[in-house]
Motif scaffolding. Sequence first.
Motif, PDB file in Angstrom:
ATOM      1  N   ALA A 112     -48.611  13.536 -39.866  1.00 34.03           N
ATOM      2  CA  ALA A 112     -48.312  14.915 -40.279  1.00 34.03           C
ATOM      3  C   ALA A 112     -47.530  15.022 -41.584  1.00 34.03           C
ATOM      4  O   ALA A 112     -47.881  15.844 -42.452  1.00 34.03           O
ATOM      5  CB  ALA A 112     -47.593  15.651 -39.157  1.00 34.03           C
ATOM      6  N   PRO A 113     -46.473  14.230 -41.815  1.00 34.25           N
ATOM      7  CA  PRO A 113     -45.722  14.383 -43.069  1.00 34.25           C
ATOM      8  C   PRO A 113     -46.525  14.022 -44.316  1.00 34.25           C
ATOM      9  O   PRO A 113     -46.171  14.440 -45.423  1.00 34.25           O
ATOM     10  CB  PRO A 113     -44.544  13.414 -42.885  1.00 34.25           C
ATOM     11  N   PHE A 114     -47.599  13.237 -44.138  1.00 32.82           N
ATOM     12  CA  PHE A 114     -48.408  12.781 -45.278  1.00 32.82           C
ATOM     13  C   PHE A 114     -49.766  13.465 -45.343  1.00 32.82           C
ATOM     14  O   PHE A 114     -50.560  13.164 -46.233  1.00 32.82           O
ATOM     15  CB  PHE A 114     -48.645  11.261 -45.179  1.00 32.82           C
ATOM     16  N   ARG A 115     -50.026  14.364 -44.414  1.00 28.97           N
ATOM     17  CA  ARG A 115     -51.383  14.856 -44.193  1.00 28.97           C
ATOM     18  C   ARG A 115     -52.072  15.322 -45.467  1.00 28.97           C
ATOM     19  O   ARG A 115     -53.252  15.014 -45.698  1.00 28.97           O
ATOM     20  CB  ARG A 115     -51.349  15.994 -43.170  1.00 28.97           C
ATOM     21  N   ASP A 116     -51.368  16.062 -46.305  1.00 31.54           N
ATOM     22  CA  ASP A 116     -51.979  16.634 -47.504  1.00 31.54           C
ATOM     23  C   ASP A 116     -51.811  15.750 -48.732  1.00 31.54           C
ATOM     24  O   ASP A 116     -52.183  16.153 -49.832  1.00 31.54           O
ATOM     25  CB  ASP A 116     -51.384  18.019 -47.772  1.00 31.54           C
ATOM     26  N   ARG A 117     -51.279  14.540 -48.526  1.00 30.10           N
ATOM     27  CA  ARG A 117     -51.074  13.625 -49.654  1.00 30.10           C
ATOM     28  C   ARG A 117     -51.953  12.385 -49.556  1.00 30.10           C
ATOM     29  O   ARG A 117     -51.952  11.552 -50.465  1.00 30.10           O
ATOM     30  CB  ARG A 117     -49.598  13.211 -49.723  1.00 30.10           C
ATOM     31  N   VAL A 118     -52.695  12.266 -48.475  1.00 27.16           N
ATOM     32  CA  VAL A 118     -53.574  11.110 -48.315  1.00 27.16           C
ATOM     33  C   VAL A 118     -54.808  11.280 -49.197  1.00 27.16           C
ATOM     34  O   VAL A 118     -55.470  12.317 -49.156  1.00 27.16           O
ATOM     35  CB  VAL A 118     -53.986  10.938 -46.836  1.00 27.16           C
ATOM     36  N   LEU A 119     -55.110  10.274 -49.987  1.00 23.85           N
ATOM     37  CA  LEU A 119     -56.282  10.328 -50.860  1.00 23.85           C
ATOM     38  C   LEU A 119     -57.522   9.785 -50.147  1.00 23.85           C
ATOM     39  O   LEU A 119     -58.632  10.292 -50.326  1.00 23.85           O
ATOM     40  CB  LEU A 119     -56.030   9.516 -52.137  1.00 23.85           C
ATOM     41  N   MET A 120     -57.318   8.742 -49.321  1.00 34.36           N
ATOM     42  CA  MET A 120     -58.451   8.097 -48.656  1.00 34.36           C
ATOM     43  C   MET A 120     -58.069   7.717 -47.232  1.00 34.36           C
ATOM     44  O   MET A 120     -56.979   7.202 -46.974  1.00 34.36           O
ATOM     45  CB  MET A 120     -58.864   6.837 -49.431  1.00 34.36           C
ATOM     46  N   HIS A 121     -58.968   7.986 -46.286  1.00 33.27           N
ATOM     47  CA  HIS A 121     -58.794   7.567 -44.896  1.00 33.27           C
ATOM     48  C   HIS A 121     -60.070   6.902 -44.429  1.00 33.27           C
ATOM     49  O   HIS A 121     -61.147   7.494 -44.486  1.00 33.27           O
ATOM     50  CB  HIS A 121     -58.474   8.767 -44.005  1.00 33.27           C
ATOM     51  N   ILE A 122     -59.942   5.665 -43.977  1.00 34.77           N
ATOM     52  CA  ILE A 122     -61.066   4.943 -43.401  1.00 34.77           C
ATOM     53  C   ILE A 122     -60.721   4.581 -41.962  1.00 34.77           C
ATOM     54  O   ILE A 122     -59.650   4.039 -41.682  1.00 34.77           O
ATOM     55  CB  ILE A 122     -61.431   3.693 -44.238  1.00 34.77           C
ATOM     56  N   ASP A 123     -61.603   4.938 -41.039  1.00 43.46           N
ATOM     57  CA  ASP A 123     -61.396   4.736 -39.607  1.00 43.46           C
ATOM     58  C   ASP A 123     -62.429   3.725 -39.127  1.00 43.46           C
ATOM     59  O   ASP A 123     -63.635   3.946 -39.274  1.00 43.46           O
ATOM     60  CB  ASP A 123     -61.543   6.069 -38.873  1.00 43.46           C
ATOM     61  N   LEU A 124     -61.973   2.611 -38.548  1.00 45.22           N
ATOM     62  CA  LEU A 124     -62.828   1.465 -38.270  1.00 45.22           C
ATOM     63  C   LEU A 124     -63.342   1.477 -36.828  1.00 45.22           C
ATOM     64  O   LEU A 124     -62.559   1.448 -35.880  1.00 45.22           O
ATOM     65  CB  LEU A 124     -62.060   0.171 -38.538  1.00 45.22           C
ATOM     66  N   HIS A 125     -64.668   1.474 -36.682  1.00 48.01           N
ATOM     67  CA  HIS A 125     -65.307   1.586 -35.369  1.00 48.01           C
ATOM     68  C   HIS A 125     -66.451   0.585 -35.231  1.00 48.01           C
ATOM     69  O   HIS A 125     -66.825  -0.104 -36.173  1.00 48.01           O
ATOM     70  CB  HIS A 125     -65.864   2.998 -35.171  1.00 48.01           C
ATOM     71  N   GLU A 126     -67.017   0.547 -34.028  1.00 49.25           N
ATOM     72  CA  GLU A 126     -68.225  -0.212 -33.725  1.00 49.25           C
ATOM     73  C   GLU A 126     -69.163   0.660 -32.897  1.00 49.25           C
ATOM     74  O   GLU A 126     -68.719   1.547 -32.161  1.00 49.25           O
ATOM     75  CB  GLU A 126     -67.906  -1.473 -32.909  1.00 49.25           C
ATOM     76  N   THR A 127     -70.453   0.382 -32.993  1.00 49.45           N
ATOM     77  CA  THR A 127     -71.448   0.900 -32.053  1.00 49.45           C
ATOM     78  C   THR A 127     -71.987  -0.297 -31.297  1.00 49.45           C
ATOM     79  O   THR A 127     -72.492  -1.240 -31.910  1.00 49.45           O
ATOM     80  CB  THR A 127     -72.582   1.626 -32.787  1.00 49.45           C
ATOM     81  N   THR A 128     -71.865  -0.289 -29.978  1.00 52.21           N
ATOM     82  CA  THR A 128     -72.209  -1.462 -29.181  1.00 52.21           C
ATOM     83  C   THR A 128     -73.333  -1.154 -28.187  1.00 52.21           C
ATOM     84  O   THR A 128     -73.610   0.006 -27.873  1.00 52.21           O
ATOM     85  CB  THR A 128     -70.987  -1.956 -28.385  1.00 52.21           C
ATOM     86  N   ASP A 129     -73.923  -2.207 -27.649  1.00 48.94           N
ATOM     87  CA  ASP A 129     -74.943  -2.016 -26.616  1.00 48.94           C
ATOM     88  C   ASP A 129     -74.368  -1.311 -25.388  1.00 48.94           C
ATOM     89  O   ASP A 129     -75.078  -0.566 -24.701  1.00 48.94           O
ATOM     90  CB  ASP A 129     -75.541  -3.362 -26.198  1.00 48.94           C
ATOM     91  N   THR A 130     -73.088  -1.530 -25.104  1.00 51.55           N
ATOM     92  CA  THR A 130     -72.472  -0.882 -23.944  1.00 51.55           C
ATOM     93  C   THR A 130     -72.322   0.625 -24.137  1.00 51.55           C
ATOM     94  O   THR A 130     -72.077   1.340 -23.159  1.00 51.55           O
ATOM     95  CB  THR A 130     -71.099  -1.496 -23.631  1.00 51.55           C
TER      96      THR A 130
END
Length: 308
Positions: A160-178
């Motif tokens: 929240a304190p940085f919400r409007d100051r973040v230039l880039m956000h990368i969220d790391l995920h997988e798609t699996t057979d399960t």
Amino acid sequence: MTTQAPYPIGTPGIPWGAAEVAAWRSRQHRQRSYADDVLGAIDGLSARFDVVEYGRLDYAPDSYPQFALKSRHWDDALPIMLVTGGVHGYETSGVHGALQFIDRHAADYAGKANLLMVPCVSPWGYERVHRWNPDALDPNRSFHADSPAQESASLMRLVAPFRDRVLMHIDLHETTDTDETEFRPALAARDGVAYEPGEIPDGFYLVDDSEHPQPAFQQAVIEAVAKVTHIAPADAHGEIIGSPVVAPGVIEYALTSLGLCASITTARYKTTTEVYPDSPHATPEQCNAAQVAAVCAAIDFALAHRQA
């Protein structure tokens, strides 16, 4: 013609109540250690980065501290890059790819960017190799005001304190057979709807924000990852997991309305990675390396186009 067997919990067509959630939770067992795999690694990084305990998940009898790592010499004049992993705890390379990036590459950005890195948002799910939290809630559909998912709420408070100051956000995920053998059938059962089988893509892909797309940014990440592992092709319908492919290896979601983690800031550049660890053409090491390549490419592009 084969018929999908009913999910073993609940009554088809009727959403779960507390009893069904409790029955589902009783079937989940610890398969690996958050303390050993994640907290041990974070402790080893504490000499180089500031470690912040930003929350604690109390799921009796277990209690899980949540940690973020920050650039040691934080400079408010520099742009902020946010890296998150393990929002879905079972997606292993999201967690270990984030830790590998921190260990091997984060120091390269000292004096160029402030890094805020959260390698494992969902430790209960990490230990039990599951998508949901103990309340049968998907944290990556719960990033909104008054979130019922503790994992999501605590991460939003951190950011929240940085919400409007973040230039880039990368969220790391997988798609699996399960996703097809367990998680989507469980979701249909939980919500009292019919399960509609889907197709798991073989390869890496990205999810852009349909409301604020950044195609050049996405393509830069795809090009970097293609040097490490293969990119998922479109299926026969020109789609990946039911969404139109807008560029090689890229689909779009409405991040905010879906309550996805990548919506928690106003970052100009945002993306969600999706690695396919069950591919016969990829190893666990390649999956981690793909996440690392994606993070580095995302930060590099954002820095190069900061004034765009």
